[in-house]
Every structure is written in C-alpha cells, then in structure tokens.
Design an enzyme around this catalytic site. Structure first.
Site, PDB file in Angstrom:
ATOM      1  N   SER A  94      46.470  -9.969  -3.429  1.00 53.60           N
ATOM      2  CA  SER A  94      46.817 -10.139  -2.111  1.00 53.60           C
ATOM      3  C   SER A  94      47.759  -8.913  -1.645  1.00 53.60           C
ATOM      4  CB  SER A  94      47.991 -11.589  -1.961  1.00 53.60           C
ATOM      5  OG  SER A  94      48.334 -11.366  -0.721  1.00 53.60           O
ATOM      6  N   SER A  95      47.466  -8.638  -0.426  1.00 54.23           N
ATOM      7  CA  SER A  95      48.210  -7.496   0.165  1.00 54.23           C
ATOM      8  C   SER A  95      49.627  -8.024   0.875  1.00 54.23           C
ATOM      9  CB  SER A  95      47.350  -6.981   1.329  1.00 54.23           C
ATOM     10  OG  SER A  95      47.239  -7.972   2.403  1.00 54.23           O
ATOM     11  N   THR A 114       0.881  -1.157  -0.035  1.00 56.84           N
ATOM     12  CA  THR A 114      -0.177   0.137   0.065  1.00 56.84           C
ATOM     13  C   THR A 114       0.759   1.342   0.143  1.00 56.84           C
ATOM     14  OG1 THR A 114      -1.702  -1.142   0.954  1.00 56.84           O
ATOM     15  CG2 THR A 114      -1.584   1.336   1.294  1.00 56.84           C
ATOM     16  N   THR A 134      36.122 -36.773 -14.049  1.00 56.45           N
ATOM     17  CA  THR A 134      34.800 -36.876 -13.417  1.00 56.45           C
ATOM     18  C   THR A 134      35.266 -37.338 -11.760  1.00 56.45           C
ATOM     19  OG1 THR A 134      34.961 -39.436 -13.789  1.00 56.45           O
ATOM     20  CG2 THR A 134      33.699 -37.985 -15.192  1.00 56.45           C
TER      21      THR A 134
END
Length: 474
Positions: free
Chosen positions: A321-322, A104, A190
């Site tokens: 990566s840091s 509403t 697989t």
C-alpha cells in the site's frame, strides 16, 4: 553513392515502395497499413513464425521431390526457413495479430520474408522476384486456407506442451507443500462455515490433484490438433497442388517437426471446421477456472494477518500500500486470478469466431490464434510464477489452525456416531450460545469419558475414516 532507401514492388493494386532493408514485401506493407488494430505484430508469437517456417520448408522439399521446384531454389528456401526456425528475422513478421483476410497477410508475410532471404542466399537483391518469387516458388501447392490453420495447430501444439510442463512444475510445488503440511491439523470449511477437521496437507494435495487432472485433459484435447488440412489448398479439393503433394508434404513435415501429425481424412471438412480449437479452448478455460479457485483459496487462507483466517503465510513480494504502512498483499495469486479471467474471455472469443465460419472457410482464425496463444502463454507464465514466487515460500501457522479446531463447533460432527445426532445438535447449540467448547460440554454432560474424547479427537481420528468401536450414548 548511397543505396536507395526503398525498392519498388508490384501487386494486384499497383506499385508501392517498400523499405529496401525490409525482408517483407508489398503484400505485408499493405497489411500493416490496413490493420493498425492492436499494435502487436505476429512476431510476438515466435511459435507461429516457427510453425510457418516449418511448413514452408516441408512444402519446398515436397515440391522439389515432385519435380515442381529446382534444387537451387529449394535449397535456398530450406536454408531461409531453417534460419527462421532458429529465431532469426522474426522482427520482419510485422502484420498485426488481428487482421482480415483469414490469415492471408500472415501467410504472405512468411512467403515474402522467406523469398527475400532466399534471394540473398542466392546472391540476388531483395525484391528481385524474377529469380525466386514469394507466390510462384515459396507458396507452390499451397493456400493460406491450408497453411495458416496448419501452422496455427502446430504452434498451438508446441505451446500446449510447454503449458503442461509448467502445470507439472506447479503441481510438484503443491505436492511438496502437501507433504510438508501433512501433520498440520485445521478446520475444513463448506460455504465458508466450519465443517469438519482436516489437515493442511490434505487441503494442498487437492490443488496438486486438480492440476494433474487438467494436464491429462490438455493432452487429450491437443491430440485433436494433430489432424491437419495441409494439401487442401483453397477449399479442400487440392486444386493447383500435385496429386501426391498432400501425403508427401505431411511426411516431410513430420520428419522436420517430430510431431505426430496426420492428414485429415476429409480435407474439405477440415478446411472449414474449427472444432479442435473450440475443444482446446474449453479445456484451457477449465484450467483457468480451477487455477483461479486455487488462488482464491490461497488468498482466503492467508487473509489477515490478524483479522482474517491467517492459517498460512504467503511469501511477501512487495509493499502492499502507498498509504497503509506494513501492509502486504497476495499479489501473485491476484495476478493469476486475472490471467484466468482473460482466458475465460478468450474462450468466448474462440467460440464466437468458430461459430461465425461460413461455407467452406472460417475467415476468423486470426482472432482464434491470438486468443489461444494469449491463453496458453499467460497460463504457462502464471503457473511458473505462482510456483516460484508464491507456493514454494508458503508457511503454515499450526498453532492458529489447531486452535480453530479446538474451538470449533464443527468437531461435534466427529462425535455423531458415538453420542447421536440429537445430542450432537444440542451440544453444538449450547457451544454456540455460550462460547463453551464442545469437548467440555460433552464431558460435563457425561456423554463420553475424557479417555474416549481424547481418543476420538486425535488428529488421525478426525481426518480419515475410522471404524466405530465405542457404544453410542443414550
């Protein structure tokens, strides 16, 4: 003298001051105060605003034709709706995406914005509802209970068409790579174990095929959203609407939208049923599951670059990566994986919200809308991002893939029809125990000649069905 910063509006609960420049009114203001949930307004989904404006425009034209709305007000409402459909005033749709009241607040947000813009077009000030009222004129013959779900279906339909286009775009990228990699021999796997040879092109073609299948499933599912309950008003009986309103408003809506929309055969059933949303959400989950599986494969195939499979290279997008210099991560498949997880969760939300409907109405369609719109938008963006920032830039490592075939025990499967299962098993065991090659062991045992082995282990012989023409070894 400065213009006042607020205007006073009245509703069931009394008077409230609304910002004078706001196109929304008191109903919307209360909803903003009542639902400080996500901090995300419904304007984040412009397709919903567009759908609401399209429906309100169709309603105004239908009510004018039925003699329930004069031409001056009709023209003003239509003009305001067209502005919304052009992308204007979307910032005035401020109700939270998650809200109580079965939508509403969203319907009233639309009614008020349209009414106040129409008032301006008629030369009046915002809030002078004695000239054109959100309920009395914009909402004639309507209820939230038919407008909101109808707008949700129209918006979702358009969103799905965009998603299908994005999936086709991604499919084309995979198809191009399948053609590019058609001659790259590799081992199929697989259960993460060596299986039998294939080409990298065959592997990439499966991703394209999966997308194509899901495009078709989406077209089937979205067709269910073409059936609207517009004209149902409160519960489907059409109370307060003109007897000819339902077919006429649908005619107008189809003309404006260009979509293949129809009126539901039973408006009472259609007002309470959310089955179409559940069906569509399930297909979106299917798309997400298969797209995530594809991204898992891309991450596995590109793992390394030296300690993993390393069969393909994903285009480097950013430092990974840091702390680890030179590391590059598969960030694009990773973000698509996360989109998939979200879509799968959204499907559960849609399922529970649809199940929770009671009697003649489902009050939880706002969370259905929010969940579907997120899923559609994020999947679409994910497909385009995956195509542009990952798939198109993938390269193969053919020397590495061919080496895995030549060193694999799995190629003994191709020799089964010619040396027998028992011999093939024995050769595989020896190759595994000694590290020797299947080729050399078969040759040393005299099971096949060099000419026969070279013929049988050609790439085209290993990757497609072939007639058996050689005599099986004893």
């Amino acid at each position: 003298m400065h213009a006042p910063s607020t205007r006073s509006e009245h509703d069931l609960l009394g008077d409230r001051d609304v910002p004078s420049e706001a196109y929304f009114g008191v109903h919307t203001l209360r909803a903003v105060e009542n639902f400080p949930i996500t901090g995300t307004p419904i304007s984040v989904y412009p397709e919903l605003v567009h759908a609401l404006a399209t429906i309100k425009q169709a309603a105004a034209l239908a009510n004018y034709e039925l003699g329930l709305l004069d031409s001056e007000r009709c023209d003003a409402i239509v003009a305001a709706c067209e502005e919304l459909r052009d992308g204007n005033l979307h910032d005035q749709f401020v109700v939270d995406v998650i809200q109580g009241g079965a939508g509403t607040s969203t319907n009233m947000n639309a009614n008020e914005v349209i009414a106040n813009r129409a008032l301006e077009l008629l030369g009046h000030r915002k809030g002078e509802y004695q000239h054109l009222h959100p309920n009395e004129h914009v909402n004639i013959g309507q209820s939230t209970n038919d407008v909101y779900p109808s707008a949700l279906k129209v918006a979702t339909y358009r969103g799905i068409l965009g998603l299908i286009d994005a999936m086709a775009y991604l499919r084309a990228a995979f198809e191009a790579k399948a053609e590019e990699f058609a001659g790259v021999l590799k081992m199929g796997r697989t259960q993460l174990q060596d299986a039998v040879p294939m080409t990298l092109g065959q592997e990439f073609s499966t991703y394209a095929v999966m997308l194509g299948e899901d495009e078709q499933r989406l077209r089937e599912a979205v067709s269910l959203l073409c059936e609207l309950n517009l004209g149902a008003t409160a519960i489907g009986t059409g109370i307060t609407a003109h007897p000819q309103y339902a077919p006429l408003v649908m005619k107008k809506l189809v003309e404006i939208s260009g979509l293949p929309l129809v009126t539901a055969a039973n408006l009472i059933e259609a007002t309470q049923d959310c089955g179409g949303f559940v069906q569509l959400s399930g297909v979106l989950k299917r798309v997400a599951v298969k797209l995530s599986k594809t991204c898992n494969d891309l991450r596995l195939l590109s793992s390394g670059p030296r300690a993993g499979l390393g069969e393909i290279n994903l285009p480097p997008m950013q430092a990974g990566s840091s702390i680890m210099p030179g590391k590059v991560n598969p960030v694009i498949p990773e973000v698509v994986n996360q989109i998939a997880y979200e879509v799968i969760g959204n499907d559960l939300t849609v399922t529970m919200a649809a199940e929770a409907g009671q009697l003649q109405l489902n009050a939880f369609e706002p969370i259905i809308a929010h969940s579907l719109f997120k899923s559609v938008k994020h999947l679409r963006n994910g497909c385009i991002t995956l195509a542009d920032r990952c798939v198109k830039g993938i390269t193969a490592n053919p020397e590495r893939t061919r080496a895995t075939v030549e060193n694999s025990i799995g190629i003994v499967t191709a020799l089964n029809p010619y040396i027998g299962y028992a011999n093939a098993t024995s050769v595989a065991q020896e190759a595994h125990a000694t590290g020797g090659s299947v080729y050399q062991i078969v040759l040393d045992r005299g099971l096949l000649s060099k000419e026969q082995l070279d013929q049988l282990l050609r790439p085209e012989m290993l990757t497609t069905p072939q007639p058996i023409t050689l005599t099986r070894a004893p």
